[in-house]
Write an enzyme that holds these catalytic residues in place. Structure first.
Site, PDB file in Angstrom:
ATOM      1  CE1 TYR A   1      -3.628   2.583   0.958  1.00  0.00           C
ATOM      2  CE2 TYR A   1      -2.283   3.093   2.876  1.00  0.00           C
ATOM      3  CZ  TYR A   1      -3.359   3.384   2.046  1.00  0.00           C
ATOM      4  OH  TYR A   1      -4.138   4.477   2.321  1.00  0.00           O
TER       5      TYR A   1
HETATM    6  N1  LIG Z   1      -9.138   5.936   6.142  1.00  0.00           N
HETATM    7  C1  LIG Z   1      -7.857   6.098   6.396  1.00  0.00           C
HETATM    8  O1  LIG Z   1      -7.394   5.870   7.528  1.00  0.00           O
HETATM    9  C2  LIG Z   1      -6.938   6.600   5.320  1.00  0.00           C
HETATM   10  C3  LIG Z   1      -5.636   6.984   5.726  1.00  0.00           C
HETATM   11  C4  LIG Z   1      -4.759   7.436   4.736  1.00  0.00           C
HETATM   12  C5  LIG Z   1      -5.147   7.485   3.424  1.00  0.00           C
HETATM   13  N2  LIG Z   1      -6.411   7.104   3.067  1.00  0.00           N
HETATM   14  C6  LIG Z   1      -6.743   7.189   1.637  1.00  0.00           C
HETATM   15  O2  LIG Z   1      -7.912   7.959   1.489  1.00  0.00           O
HETATM   16  C7  LIG Z   1      -8.649   7.487   0.357  1.00  0.00           C
HETATM   17  C8  LIG Z   1     -10.101   7.267   0.753  1.00  0.00           C
HETATM   18  O3  LIG Z   1     -10.143   6.280   1.754  1.00  0.00           O
HETATM   19  P1  LIG Z   1     -11.439   5.962   2.645  1.00  0.00           P
HETATM   20  O4  LIG Z   1     -10.946   5.764   4.019  1.00  0.00           O
HETATM   21  O5  LIG Z   1     -12.515   6.939   2.348  1.00  0.00           O
HETATM   22  O6  LIG Z   1     -11.805   4.525   2.056  1.00  0.00           O
HETATM   23  P2  LIG Z   1     -13.217   3.751   1.875  1.00  0.00           P
HETATM   24  O7  LIG Z   1     -14.247   4.309   2.806  1.00  0.00           O
HETATM   25  O8  LIG Z   1     -12.870   2.303   1.940  1.00  0.00           O
HETATM   26  O9  LIG Z   1     -13.612   4.140   0.381  1.00  0.00           O
HETATM   27  C9  LIG Z   1     -12.835   3.683  -0.690  1.00  0.00           C
HETATM   28  C10 LIG Z   1     -13.493   4.095  -1.988  1.00  0.00           C
HETATM   29  O10 LIG Z   1     -12.694   3.625  -3.078  1.00  0.00           O
HETATM   30  C11 LIG Z   1     -13.547   3.041  -4.033  1.00  0.00           C
HETATM   31  N3  LIG Z   1     -12.835   2.015  -4.790  1.00  0.00           N
HETATM   32  C12 LIG Z   1     -12.140   0.946  -4.314  1.00  0.00           C
HETATM   33  N4  LIG Z   1     -11.650   0.223  -5.335  1.00  0.00           N
HETATM   34  C13 LIG Z   1     -12.040   0.847  -6.477  1.00  0.00           C
HETATM   35  C14 LIG Z   1     -11.843   0.602  -7.862  1.00  0.00           C
HETATM   36  N5  LIG Z   1     -11.121  -0.446  -8.316  1.00  0.00           N
HETATM   37  N6  LIG Z   1     -12.403   1.452  -8.749  1.00  0.00           N
HETATM   38  C15 LIG Z   1     -13.107   2.514  -8.326  1.00  0.00           C
HETATM   39  N7  LIG Z   1     -13.325   2.812  -7.038  1.00  0.00           N
HETATM   40  C16 LIG Z   1     -12.790   1.987  -6.124  1.00  0.00           C
HETATM   41  C17 LIG Z   1     -14.692   2.428  -3.216  1.00  0.00           C
HETATM   42  O11 LIG Z   1     -15.817   2.250  -4.059  1.00  0.00           O
HETATM   43  P3  LIG Z   1     -17.046   1.215  -3.712  1.00  0.00           P
HETATM   44  O12 LIG Z   1     -17.208   1.220  -2.204  1.00  0.00           O
HETATM   45  O13 LIG Z   1     -18.195   1.824  -4.445  1.00  0.00           O
HETATM   46  O14 LIG Z   1     -16.651  -0.106  -4.248  1.00  0.00           O
HETATM   47  C18 LIG Z   1     -14.899   3.513  -2.157  1.00  0.00           C
HETATM   48  O15 LIG Z   1     -15.738   4.538  -2.650  1.00  0.00           O
HETATM   49  C19 LIG Z   1      -7.929   6.230  -0.137  1.00  0.00           C
HETATM   50  O16 LIG Z   1      -7.148   6.548  -1.265  1.00  0.00           O
HETATM   51  C20 LIG Z   1      -7.060   5.834   1.030  1.00  0.00           C
HETATM   52  O17 LIG Z   1      -5.907   5.143   0.618  1.00  0.00           O
HETATM   53  C21 LIG Z   1      -7.304   6.674   3.984  1.00  0.00           C
END
Ligand SMILES: NC(=O)c1ccc[n+]([C@@H]2O[C@H](COP(=O)([O-])OP(=O)(O)OC[C@H]3O[C@@H](n4cnc5c(N)ncnc54)[C@H](OP(=O)(O)O)[C@@H]3O)[C@@H](O)[C@H]2O)c1
Length: 245
Positions: free
Chosen positions: A154
């Protein structure tokens, strides 16, 4: 409401935690929003309803972020419905965790396809189609600074996102388009909670001096800043983590 009337944002991963909060916040700031999803059409529609409640306009559009034709169709939907694109907030991503010694190469390939190719596809379309005066906002992670075991695949994918962000910002010279990456710390969304014990959640929550997890709304605050007033922040990675790293 900030003065973004007539401006249009695409939020990839608008069915997810940070994407939903970003879409709702941008709508409250005056943007019309395209809410993108992959498998979570129902959750994308909930986001669109929340945008409407915030006084904004939204449509939903689906597809795999690594599929260039599907993503071109998302930009087409923005053109058709709202007349163009000013801001792209690219939150879609995945985070399977395992030590390097144990992770299957199939999983590794899936992470790179979604997080690296997906960002390249979105950024390529954004570079071609975002209107002058716009903003492109990618998502990295504070883990690129924290070196936490099991995050290898990741963190490697997000290192690539940071490199791409910094170079695209310089390629868009003369367009008045900012390109930045937000690198959140641990944020209370499904991506963070998946597979973690309560003990692990408490330990991680204590890593920053604020002593809590970030919320999706904390991150959306920085999205709104970069999408709107922050015209002099360009080609940067912003670590948004309560002071964890
Ligand atoms: N949460 C954390 O602690 C954290 C920390 C650092 C960075 N981030 C980054 O922040 C971003 C958002 O994270 P989040 O926490 O909001 O995650 P999340 O709630 O799991 O949401 C992830 C999103 O990505 C979409 N997705 C996954 N695979 C996909 C694909 N192949 N094509 C298109 N869409 C796809 C999902 O769509 P569906 O659900 O519709 O399938 C969902 O809308 C990510 O890039 C993550 O790496 C998060």
């Amino acid at each position: 409401m900030a003065n973004n009337a007539g401006r249009v944002a695409i939020v990839s991963g608008g069915s997810g935690g940070i994407g939903k909060a970003s879409a709702v916040r941008l709508a409250a700031d005056g943007f019309s929003v395209v809410v993108h999803y992959a498998n979570g059409k129902d959750r994308a529609e909930e986001t669109a309803s929340a945008v409407a409640r915030a006084g904004g306009r939204a449509i939903v559009a689906g597809g795999d972020v690594a599929d260039e034709a599907a993503m071109a169709a998302v930009f087409d939907a923005a053109d058709r419905e709202f007349g163009g694109v000013d801001v792209v907030v690219h939150t879609a991503g995945i985070m399977p965790l395992a030590p390097v010694a144990q992770m299957s190469l199939d999983t590794f390939d899936r992470v790179q396809r979604t997080n690296v190719r997906g960002t390249f596809v979105i950024d390529q379309l954004a570079a071609q189609r975002v209107r002058n005066g716009g903003a492109i906002i990618n998502f990295s992670t504070s883990v690129t600074r924290l070196q936490i075991p099991s995050y290898g695949a990741y963190a490697a994918s997000k290192g690539a996102v940071e490199a791409l962000t910094l170079i695209l910002a310089r390629e868009l010279r003369g367009r008045d388009i900012t390109v930045n990456a937000i690198a959140p710390g641990p944020t209370a969304t499904p991506l963070f909670f998946e597979g973690k014990t309560q003990q692990a959640i408490e330990q991680i929550s204590g890593m920053n001096p604020m002593g809590r997890l970030g919320t999706a709304e904390d991150i959306a605050e920085t999205v709104a800043f970069l999408a709107g007033p922050a015209r002099w922040v360009n080609g940067q990675v912003l670590y948004v983590n309560g002071g964890a790293a």
